[in-house]
Scaffold this motif. Structure first.
Motif, PDB file in Angstrom:
ATOM      1  N   LYS A  34      41.968  55.209  89.511  1.00 11.23           N
ATOM      2  CA  LYS A  34      41.928  56.587  89.993  1.00 11.23           C
ATOM      3  C   LYS A  34      40.609  56.944  90.667  1.00 11.23           C
ATOM      4  N   ILE A  64      37.561  57.294  89.398  1.00 13.93           N
ATOM      5  CA  ILE A  64      36.907  58.350  88.617  1.00 13.93           C
ATOM      6  C   ILE A  64      35.412  58.077  88.591  1.00 13.93           C
ATOM      7  N   THR A 104      39.434  54.288  85.446  1.00 13.95           N
ATOM      8  CA  THR A 104      38.339  54.674  86.336  1.00 13.95           C
ATOM      9  C   THR A 104      38.415  53.943  87.677  1.00 13.95           C
ATOM     10  N   LYS A 159      43.074  66.109  89.471  1.00 12.84           N
ATOM     11  CA  LYS A 159      43.240  64.710  89.868  1.00 12.84           C
ATOM     12  C   LYS A 159      44.393  64.028  89.142  1.00 12.84           C
ATOM     13  N   THR A 160      44.916  64.665  88.117  1.00  8.39           N
ATOM     14  CA  THR A 160      45.958  64.049  87.302  1.00  8.39           C
ATOM     15  C   THR A 160      47.333  64.426  87.837  1.00  8.39           C
ATOM     16  N   LEU A 185      40.505  66.350  81.139  1.00 10.86           N
ATOM     17  CA  LEU A 185      39.235  66.003  81.780  1.00 10.86           C
ATOM     18  C   LEU A 185      39.265  66.143  83.300  1.00 10.86           C
ATOM     19  N   TYR A 186      40.374  65.766  83.905  1.00 14.17           N
ATOM     20  CA  TYR A 186      40.462  65.713  85.379  1.00 14.17           C
ATOM     21  C   TYR A 186      41.687  66.501  85.832  1.00 14.17           C
ATOM     22  N   LYS A 187      41.636  67.786  85.638  1.00 13.37           N
ATOM     23  CA  LYS A 187      42.780  68.661  85.848  1.00 13.37           C
ATOM     24  C   LYS A 187      43.534  68.409  87.153  1.00 13.37           C
ATOM     25  N   LEU A 189      43.638  62.758  80.324  1.00 16.75           N
ATOM     26  CA  LEU A 189      43.374  62.804  81.770  1.00 16.75           C
ATOM     27  C   LEU A 189      43.573  64.218  82.308  1.00 16.75           C
ATOM     28  N   GLU A 242      33.139  60.781  87.365  1.00 20.85           N
ATOM     29  CA  GLU A 242      32.494  61.665  86.397  1.00 20.85           C
ATOM     30  C   GLU A 242      33.238  61.634  85.065  1.00 20.85           C
ATOM     31  N   LYS A 243      32.550  62.009  84.009  1.00 18.26           N
ATOM     32  CA  LYS A 243      33.078  62.131  82.648  1.00 18.26           C
ATOM     33  C   LYS A 243      33.647  60.819  82.107  1.00 18.26           C
ATOM     34  N   ARG A 244      33.086  59.692  82.519  1.00 15.07           N
ATOM     35  CA  ARG A 244      33.606  58.393  82.068  1.00 15.07           C
ATOM     36  C   ARG A 244      33.284  58.129  80.605  1.00 15.07           C
TER      37      ARG A 244
END
Length: 185
Positions: A28, A30, A25, A77-78, A73-75, A70, A32-34
């Motif tokens: 990156k 991050i 987190t 951003k990964t 959850l974070y399409k 990852l 949301e969705k932590r």
């Protein structure tokens, strides 16, 4: 047996899962969705590492599963370099564990003190949590190829250095886990 399992969860699983969650987190950035990330990492940790302890292949599978989490959850951003970021976290965890486990080879009288210091040192990088994202952005910038811009280090060089670091770490950690497995028998 139940007391040992509870101790393993509280002093082993939870701090390490929290470490990976915080590391990802902060690195990156991050927002949301932590909570989902924490629970999915916990599930992956239980499945990959606690099912068959001291088997190095499961630590590598954990990296792949964590990357998959990852990606789910974070399409957007990964990126593929997140595999290296996860491995760097595992390398740090391995180094800290190795340093502190070597302090009490056969004498377990100071085990709880060493474990407590180990867990404090584990979270030490988060004193520089604002720098983690800056380093990640710099890593991404240098990783991605751009022939129009003059850079200090070429992307191919960074990629090769990253691969060498990961391969050396895999080799050394495999030897270390093999020696721990022999020690535990």
């Amino acid at each position: 047996m139940w007391l040992q399992l509870i101790r393993s969860i509280i002093l082993g699983l939870l701090p390490e899962v929290l470490f990976f969650t915080l590391y990802l987190t902060f690195t990156k950035n991050i927002k949301e969705k932590r909570v989902k990330l924490f629970f999915l990492i916990t599930l992956a940790y239980v499945v990959c590492i606690l099912v068959k302890r001291y088997e190095f292949i499961y630590y590598l599978v954990f990296v792949a599963v964590l990357y998959g989490i990852l990606k789910i959850l974070y399409k957007e951003k990964t990126q593929i370099i997140d595999v290296f970021i996860i491995m760097y976290a595992e390398i740090y965890l391995g180094i800290v564990s190795f340093l502190f486990s070597s302090l009490f080879e056969q004498d377990l009288s100071n085990y709880w003190f060493i474990l407590g210091v180990n867990r404090i040192i584990l979270f030490l990088p988060f004193l520089f949590k604002n720098k983690l994202h800056i380093l990640y952005n710099q890593y991404c910038l240098l990783w991605n190829r751009n022939d129009n811009e003059k850079r200090r280090i070429k992307s191919i060089t960074l990629r090769n250095i990253s691969l060498i670091i990961i391969n050396v770490a895999i080799f050394v950690m495999n030897i270390y886990l093999t020696s721990i497995f022999r020690f535990m028998k």
